[in-house]
Structure formats: C-alpha cells, structure tokens
Scaffold this active site. Structure first.
Site, mmCIF file in Angstrom:
data_model
loop_
_atom_site.group_PDB
_atom_site.id
_atom_site.type_symbol
_atom_site.label_atom_id
_atom_site.label_comp_id
_atom_site.label_asym_id
_atom_site.label_seq_id
_atom_site.Cartn_x
_atom_site.Cartn_y
_atom_site.Cartn_z
ATOM 1 N N ASP A 113 0.959 -1.353 -0.095
ATOM 2 C CA ASP A 113 -0.209 0.053 -0.034
ATOM 3 C C ASP A 113 0.992 1.237 0.074
ATOM 4 O O ASP A 113 2.174 1.083 0.274
ATOM 5 C CB ASP A 113 -0.954 -0.201 1.189
ATOM 6 C CG ASP A 113 -0.120 0.030 2.454
ATOM 7 O OD1 ASP A 113 0.423 0.976 2.881
ATOM 8 O OD2 ASP A 113 -0.232 -0.993 3.322
ATOM 9 N N GLU A 128 22.236 -21.373 -18.163
ATOM 10 C CA GLU A 128 21.548 -20.528 -17.470
ATOM 11 C C GLU A 128 22.429 -19.251 -16.999
ATOM 12 O O GLU A 128 21.974 -18.093 -16.725
ATOM 13 C CB GLU A 128 21.036 -21.425 -16.026
ATOM 14 C CG GLU A 128 20.052 -22.333 -16.495
ATOM 15 C CD GLU A 128 19.672 -23.142 -15.238
ATOM 16 O OE1 GLU A 128 18.101 -23.461 -15.357
ATOM 17 O OE2 GLU A 128 20.395 -23.590 -14.448
#
Ligand code: DGJ
Length: 726
Positions: free
Chosen positions: A533, A613
């Site tokens: 928030d 990777e």
C-alpha cells in the site's frame, strides 16, 4: 490551481486534466458539485436538483421546504443521524450518548505547498502543490472537522485528509472518521477492486454498481492480500485508453474500508478510510484525531492514463529521498534456495555462485537469529545464531562483500514466537486479552506496537544489528494478520484505539530507521504482498509483491498491482523451476522478462545453475542495468489483459518517447495458432524506431498496424523488443 469564488463560496480545484468543485450553500451545507474532466469553472451548483423525495427529511431550519434534504444532496463529507441515510463519513458520541454529526461549513484557508500529517505517511512536495483547508463544525457537539485538500496539478492528483478536533469541554468518542467521501452525480458506474489471497494478490474484479452498498475492506490490521486499499469507479465502457475513471487510494497500512453506494437517485457515493470495526478514539477536550491521507486521480482517458499519473505521483511525491531516484541493487535472496537450512559456508557458496552474474546485493532471509531453525521459534530474539553463523555478521558480511556484493538482512520486527526469550520475559508485550488463549498465525503472536517500550526494545535490537555490520538493505517482513487486538497498556475504554495505534507504531519505528540510517534501503513485505500500500511505500520504496514467484501467476499479480503502483515499487525475483509454489515450468527467459518489470533479483541457488543458465542470467542483469531508467521510470502501458487475452504484454516508454521496451509472454501453446499482432502505445508517431537494433519503423505504424506476435512453440514463451528512435 485552486480558484475561490468568495462571494458564492465556491471552491474549484483544477488539475491539468480535471476539475473538482464544492460549494457552501445558504445553510452552510458543503455540497459537492463536480469532479470530472477539466472544465472552465463557474458555479456548478446549478447541476444539483432539488425535489421532495418521500422519507428524505429536511433540516430544521428549512421549515417546510421539503425539497431540501441532506438525503438527496451531494455532500462533500457526509454527516450522520440528521437526515443523510447514505454511508456516513464520521460518527462520534459525546457524553450524552447521542450519535449525530451535523457538519456545517465554517471557514477556509489556502496556501501554497503541501500539508503534512504528523506520524502518518503523506504525499510531499513544495511549491508545485497547493493546499486548501475547509473547516466544518458541529456546533452542538463542539466538534470541528478540517478537510484538507492537496492539489498536484501536473499529476491530476488530489489528496485529502481529515482532522477532527474536540473543541468542547466533554470527552467525545470518535467512532468513524473516513478520509474521503465522494458523491458522484453520475449513474452507471462500475466498481473495480483488487482482490485475492496470499500468493495471488491484487486481481482486478469489476462489476456495475447495483443499488445499495458494495464494499471491500480489511479487518486484518494490515491492508491485506485479500483486498487492496485502492479502488476505481469508472464509466461502464471505460478501458485502458477510453472512458472516464476515478482511482482512489488510501495512504495507510491498517484496517480500511472502501464502500460504494448506489443511491435511490441512482447516483453514487464512495467513502474510503479506516474501517469502523473496533475503532473508537477518545478525544478529551482540545484533543484531535487525524485520519490517514487518501488520494484521487481522475482520468478522462481510461485506466492507462490514470495509472501513469499515480505512478509518477508515487515515484516523485511519495517515495522519499534517497531512493526516490537512486538505483536499487539487483539482488539475490536465499529464501527459496535454502529456507531455514543454511550455514555461513553454505551462504558463501551460494554467493560464490552469484559472483560474476551482475548481482549487486546478497540478502540473507529468515533463519539467521535466535533459535530460528523452523518457523516455530525465535521471533523477537534479534541476535545472530552463532551456531549457524560463527563469528556473527561481523564475520559473514566481509566474506560476501569480498565477492563483490553488498549485504542485506531479513527481519520481522512486529512478531514474537512463544518459544523465544523475549516472550518468556515479556508475555504481556504480545497482543492478547488476559484470560483468553491467543489465536496463533504461522505459530506466532503479534507484538503490541502501540506501546512505546515495546517499540523501543525492538528498535534497539535492530540498531545493534545494523551498527555491528555493514548492512545496506533490510527486508521488513510481517507474516500474519492481527487478532486478539487488546493492549495491556490501555484502559478498557481506549481499546478501540489499538488497531490504529499499532499502525502508527509501525510507522514510528520505520521513520526512526529512516532518520538514523538514511541510506538504508528497506523492502516492505508481508508474506509477499499483504501490505502492499501507499502507506508502506512512504517508508519502504519497494515491496515484495507476492510470495508467488511463478512467472505466469506473477503476470496477473503484477498486472493488477500496476493499476496503482509503479514498477519501481514491485519486488520481483527469478526463482527455480519447477516453481516452488505451483510446480510450473517456465523458461529462464520468461522468468527474467517478468521479474525485470519489478525491482529485479534472483531467489534460487545460483551455484547450481548450468553454464547456459549462467549465461542467460548475465545477459538479463546486463540488459536490466542498461535499461534501468526506462524500465523503472518509464511510462507504463498495459497492452493486454492476462485474465482475458491469450498473451500478456506490457510496455515502458521513456518520458521523451525515444525509447521503449515491450515485453510479452504467450499463454498455453496451441497448434495452428491464430496470426496476431500487437499494437504498441505511447510512441512518438513522427519518429522512426529500430526494433532490437534492426530496421526503421515509424512510430505511427507500430502503434496503428502493430508488430506480429511470434508463433509459440511451447507454453509461456517470452519476447522483449527494445525500441530506440533513430
Ligand atoms: C514471507 C516472505 O514473503 C518470504 O519471502 C520469506 O521472507 C518468508 N516470509 C520468511 O519467513
């Protein structure tokens, strides 16, 4: 720009693209007259219709003027018990036990700059803001209610806050105090909320308003995974690019309620603020209460424009220095790599695996302190577990730094395990009602952060850790909802203050950290996105978006989050496959494309990666760093809806329109897939762009004709297009 018509007592707030207006009428009722696309102004009260509606009563002073009723007039801040039967904004109870609030306009003040709210997060800034304060008064109860308005013209942002002052000689119980009330003289609005659960936060949910009240809220003591304190009201036809929409956010991290009501007149009211459940503040004579700030953006051009205005306003005027503009590190976090099972040597091995991959910060997550070998114990004892980490942080941090990375640390300061030294010494420091067994969440209790001595103790233990080693980042976690909300430090008649005082306590300690460690980067977290928030963003410029690290689920979570919050606020990491939360397998490329539309990092054991990777990771971190400003500060466009469309695409465009990054992830694969193209947005139609270094494509062509989508050979494949103007 705020325009005052003193004679007619009309207050008009203009932003770049919108206008907001209110007027104090002949009875000193503050009427809301308009909020919508920018218009020239004037007194818009001619829009208000007066009619005698059955069972809509009339204030005493209007006599038999039956068409004047608070029940039908659009109110700026609704009263209660005196004729308006829609959602009240405020409720209070003087010593006589009455529950009426009859607010009348008293006076106003206007000044350049932005108001601030003591102890509460709020948008900030200088001369680019204007502030209007309107004072209303209930004369019988001797209560004054100040309505604050902050206007940030360029961002179409209007902030609101409310301060209630007891000007009488009796103690008053304040039982509700909303931050925002908005009466729309409009029919046919949709209500959009952002809902979900732990690991699936902020999924948009849209429905037409039907008669009566529809609301979302949180009673969890935090803003919650389940509903976000951000909602939208919009025209039925509004979409990303067209239609009128209103976004409303609460700058607050505790209980909230966002309630929309479709009235008998088929108009709508929105009320946003602290949920009235178990909320009651005692105001002695002279005392005041300040409700948290709310902020509004109205966009006449759909959700995209609304989101971009919120993003800019949050980045420029809520998040604070130094992290407002400062680069955040690409990090790696050991949580999904080790959970609680690690030693210093193991961490150093993982960090060695990260060496040379462009990782700038190593974060040691949960499990490094007290007796914390599982999630059953140790919270509250913020001293290093020397069995796991011999020599403590003083020994570990330099070993990590020697590998070229800064060091960050996980903490969960608001919690206590019953199996901890802290709890054994101070059982009453946990929230709980004497005589009732407490409800556990993740096997832990919640510390009573409404109490100063509890906060001081925790703050000092954190300080010791921070002062003892070179720590540049902390992840502030919070892993349960509040229950048994009762404080041993407050009398019975003040227990309704605990929820809010708890949130103020969290803010207090975060503000102290900011004061004492101004360079420290704090990432907020509450089991992922349980406290995502604007209140937290004031203290923690980034927040771990979700405990769900699956790239495909994240498409939806980050899509929903983006309606209000900027990319630079969203913590996002590449994790291992099959994914730990849902078992899905996605490519490293897709995981990278999704996570780099956030604050970007890795949450896996990088020492176990294959050479291929490692190569991809190197390329990803280099690409992210090269385009950091574009990704983090660029204007954000949602190009599709992952809940409805067969692919998810989004785009960041630099403010000058000369660069853009388009990211796309396809859905489940399909043989003989349809031919599709993607129309880009926000480019300069007059410029030509190279796409991934090739060609010279006119901006208007890319926006109107689009770019062909790849034919996926497999599920959830990704594509990134980097556009640069020639
Ligand atoms: C919840 C967080 O969201 C995770 O990332 C991790 O930090 C765990 N808590 C640790 O307990």
């Amino acid at each position: 720009m705020i325009v005052l018509d003193k004679e007619n007592r009309v207050f008009t707030l203009h932003t770049q693209n919108t206008t907001y207006q209110m007027k104090a009428d002949q009875h000193n009722i503050l009427l809301h007259t308009y909020y919508g696309p920018r218009i020239s102004g004037g007194d818009l009260s001619y829009l208000i219709q007066y009619a005698d509606r059955g069972f809509s009563p009339n204030p005493n002073e209007v006599g038999d003027e039956r068409d004047y009723s608070l029940d039908t007039l659009p109110q700026e801040y609704s009263s209660c018990g005196v004729g308006d039967f829609r959602i009240p904004s405020i409720e209070f109870e003087p010593e006589d036990g009455s529950r009426l609030a009859d607010l009348r306009y008293a006076d106003y003040a206007l000044h350049q700059g932005k108001y601030s709210l003591e102890g509460l997060p709020a948008f900030w800034g200088g001369e680019e803001w204007e502030t209007l304060v309107i004072r209303m008064r209930d004369t019988a109860a001797k209560m004054s209610v100040e309505l604050y308005y902050g206007v940030l013209e360029e961002r179409d942002l209007i902030t609101r806050a409310v301060r209630v002052v007891n000007q009488g000689t009796e103690t008053v119980r304040l039982q509700r105090c909303a931050s925002l009330c908005l009466d729309f003289q409009r029919d046919d609005l949709d209500f959009i909320t952002f809902d979900g659960c732990h690991t699936m936060e902020r999924c948009p949910s849209r429905a037409p308003l039907r008669p009566g009240i529809q609301s979302v809220n949180s009673l969890r003591g935090t803003s919650s995974h389940h509903h976000n304190p951000f909602v939208i009201l919009c025209d039925r036809g509004a979409n990303e690019d067209y239609g009128l929409c209103y976004g409303a956010m609460l700058v607050y991290s505790g209980n909230f309620q966002a309630a929309a009501e479709r009235t008998q007149l088929e108009n709508n009211r929105l009320v946003l603020g602290i949920d009235p459940y178990n909320f009651c503040f005692l105001l002695a004579p002279g005392e005041s209460f300040t409700a948290p700030e709310a902020a509004l953006v109205c966009s006449p051009k759909g959700f995209g424009q609304m989101s971009r205005q919120f993003h800019r306003a949050l980045r420029e005027h809520l998040i604070r220095d130094p992290y407002q503009g400062k680069r955040r590190p690409v990090l790696m976090n050991n949580w999904e790599a080790t959970y609680f099972d690690f030693t210093a040597d193991k961490l150093v091995d993982i960090a060695k695996g990260a060496q040379g991959l462009g990782i700038e910060l190593f974060v040691m997550d949960d499990g490094w302190f007290g007796s914390r070998d599982t999630d059953l114990s140790g919270l509250g004892d913020w001293s290093v577990n020397l069995k796991k980490l011999p020599g403590g942080l003083e020994a570990l941090v330099p070993r990590i730094q020697a590998l070229g990375m800064g060091f960050g640390l996980w903490i969960e300061p608001e919690m206590v395990s019953e199996n901890s030294q802290l709890y054994r010494e101070h059982p009453d420091w946990a929230l709980g009602v004497p005589g009732r067994p407490q409800t556990r969440g993740r096997s832990q209790l919640v510390l009573d952060f409404s109490r100063r001595e509890v906060r001081d103790y925790i703050y000092e233990s954190i300080q010791k850790i921070l002062d003892g080693a070179d720590i540049t980042y902390i992840k502030w976690d919070m892993n349960r909802s509040l229950s048994d909300v009762w404080s041993a430090a407050l009398p019975a008649n003040r227990q309704g203050e605990v929820y809010h005082r708890y949130v103020l306590g969290v803010y207090d300690i975060l503000e102290r950290l900011r004061r004492d460690y101004p360079e420290l980067l704090i990432e907020g977290c509450s089991g992922g996105g349980g406290r995502f928030d604007a209140g937290m963003l004031y203290y923690t410029p980034q927040i771990w978006c979700s405990d769900n690290t699956d790239a495909v689920d994240r498409l939806r979570i980050q899509y929903g989050t983006s309606f209000c919050y900027p990319v630079s606020a969203m913590g996002a990491h590449v994790s291992v496959c099959p994914n730990e939360q849902n078992g899905r397998v996605t490519s490293m490329e897709t995981r990278g494309a999704v996570a780099m539309s956030g604050t970007f990092g890795y949450e896996m054991d990088l020492s176990r990666c294959t050479p291929e990777e490692r190569e991809i990771i190197k390329q990803q971190t280099a690409f992210f760093k090269e385009h950091y400003d574009l990704i983090q500060q660029g204007d954000y466009y949602r190009l599709s809806d992952p809940f409805a469309d067969p692919f998810t695409a989004w785009e960041q465009v630099s403010p000058d329109g000369r660069e853009a990054l388009v990211s796309l992830v396809t859905g489940p694969t399909q043989a003989a897939a349809p031919f599709r193209s993607l129309r880009l947005k926000g480019l300069d139609p007059s410029l030509r762009y190279a796409v991934n270094g090739q060609g010279a494509f006119p901006g208007d062509v890319l926006m109107e004709a689009g770019w062909p989508l790849p034919m996926p050979q497999g599920d959830y494949q990704s594509m990134q297009l980097y556009l640069s103007a020639l």
